[in-house]
Design a protein around this motif. Structure first.
Motif, short mmCIF file in Angstrom:
data_model
loop_
_atom_site.label_atom_id
_atom_site.label_comp_id
_atom_site.label_asym_id
_atom_site.label_seq_id
_atom_site.Cartn_x
_atom_site.Cartn_y
_atom_site.Cartn_z
N GLY A 92 -0.33 14.14 2.41
CA GLY A 92 -1.78 14.19 2.35
C GLY A 92 -2.39 12.97 1.69
O GLY A 92 -1.70 12.03 1.28
N SER A 93 -3.71 12.99 1.56
CA SER A 93 -4.46 11.88 0.97
C SER A 93 -4.94 12.26 -0.43
O SER A 93 -5.09 13.44 -0.76
N THR A 94 -5.15 11.25 -1.23
CA THR A 94 -5.71 11.45 -2.56
C THR A 94 -6.58 10.25 -2.93
O THR A 94 -6.49 9.19 -2.29
N GLU A 95 -7.44 10.41 -3.94
CA GLU A 95 -8.30 9.31 -4.37
C GLU A 95 -7.54 8.41 -5.34
O GLU A 95 -6.89 8.88 -6.27
N VAL A 96 -7.63 7.11 -5.10
CA VAL A 96 -6.93 6.12 -5.92
C VAL A 96 -7.94 5.07 -6.40
O VAL A 96 -8.76 4.59 -5.61
N MET A 97 -7.90 4.72 -7.68
CA MET A 97 -8.80 3.71 -8.22
C MET A 97 -8.10 2.36 -8.26
O MET A 97 -7.05 2.20 -8.88
N LEU A 98 -8.71 1.36 -7.58
CA LEU A 98 -8.20 0.00 -7.58
C LEU A 98 -9.04 -0.86 -8.53
O LEU A 98 -10.23 -0.60 -8.72
N HIS A 114 -0.06 10.21 6.15
CA HIS A 114 1.03 9.73 7.00
C HIS A 114 2.10 10.81 7.14
O HIS A 114 2.12 11.80 6.40
N TYR A 115 2.98 10.63 8.11
CA TYR A 115 4.10 11.56 8.28
C TYR A 115 5.38 10.76 8.47
O TYR A 115 5.37 9.61 8.92
N ALA A 116 6.48 11.38 8.11
CA ALA A 116 7.79 10.74 8.22
C ALA A 116 8.75 11.67 8.97
O ALA A 116 8.73 12.89 8.77
N VAL A 144 -1.62 8.01 9.75
CA VAL A 144 -2.42 8.91 10.58
C VAL A 144 -3.89 8.54 10.47
O VAL A 144 -4.44 8.44 9.36
N ASP A 145 -4.55 8.37 11.62
CA ASP A 145 -6.01 8.14 11.67
C ASP A 145 -6.44 7.04 10.71
O ASP A 145 -7.35 7.23 9.88
N VAL A 146 -5.81 5.89 10.82
CA VAL A 146 -6.14 4.77 9.93
C VAL A 146 -7.14 3.84 10.62
O VAL A 146 -6.83 3.23 11.64
#
Length: 219
Positions: A92-98, A114-116, A144-146
């Motif tokens: 799944g997706s998560t929020e990341v601070m850059l 993404h999937y593997a 996925v859906d990028v």
């Protein structure tokens, strides 16, 4: 190659590899396995502040972060304690601070889903009601859906996160776990793996640690 073709080829290969045992009469009711699992994926820090380039790579370092992982596995025991597994995992997706290393500006982005799909060799160290095992293998990892995404930084600047040129990469994993046999056909399984997506093009090496648990059915 699309996902359906990959799955068909993977299942076909698993069937071919199982034929010797079937034809030799060694097949029993507990030779095949199917398991469902879920857990966490801890992505290690990747990239480097030294790769900073104004207007091109303003946020070069991606910090450690965690995402969910869900998956399923299909296995065939070649012999007592030794088997093959086809493993499919969705991350799944998560929020990341850059952070911009030049001025400390920050931006929150959503990590890519993404999937593997991997083929793995499994070795059970012990038999019985508690079965510790080692596992390792390789396959592909696909985003996925990028699409190109647009964000606003903490200082009010617009930041464009370009879509990658390549969505599918080679991946390998290595780890182990333990299966708790609850009955003739059902068990519980806990699994931990190191996952590595090697450097490719502009993408740095991405490493992660998966910790999952789930239910196993033998038939």
């Amino acid at each position: 190659m699309n996902t359906s073709r990959i799955l068909i080829l993977s299942l076909s290969l698993l069937l071919v590899l199982s034929l010797p045992g079937i034809l030799s009469g060694q097949q029993d009711s507990a030779r095949f396995t199917f398991h469902l699992f879920g857990g966490l994926n801890r992505v290690m820090e990747y990239g480097c502040d030294c790769d900073y380039e104004l207007g091109v790579n303003d946020f070069p370092l991606t910090p450690c972060h965690s995402t969910s992982v869900l998956g399923a596995g299909f296995g065939y025991m070649l012999s007592k304690g030794l088997g093959l597994e086809l493993d499919v995992r969705y991350y799944g997706s998560t929020e990341v601070m850059l952070t911009d290393p030049s001025d400390g500006d920050t931006v929150n982005i959503n990590s890519a889903k993404h999937y593997a799909i991997t083929f793995n060799l499994l070795y059970q160290i012990l038999q019985g009601s508690v079965r510790p095992y080692l596992i390792g293998g390789a396959g592909i990892d696909t985003l996925v859906d990028v699409d190109t995404q647009f964000y606003q930084t903490d200082m009010g600047y617009e930041f464009e996160l370009a879509a990658p040129d390549k969505n599918t990469h080679f991946v390998w994993n290595l780890g182990g776990g333990v299966e708790f046999v609850l009955g003739r056909t059902v068990g519980l399984r806990a699994d931990a793996r190191y996952v590595n997506i090697p450097e490719s093009g502009n993408q740095p090496t991405i490493q992660g640690l998966n910790a999952t648990a789930g239910v196993t059915v033998r038939f």
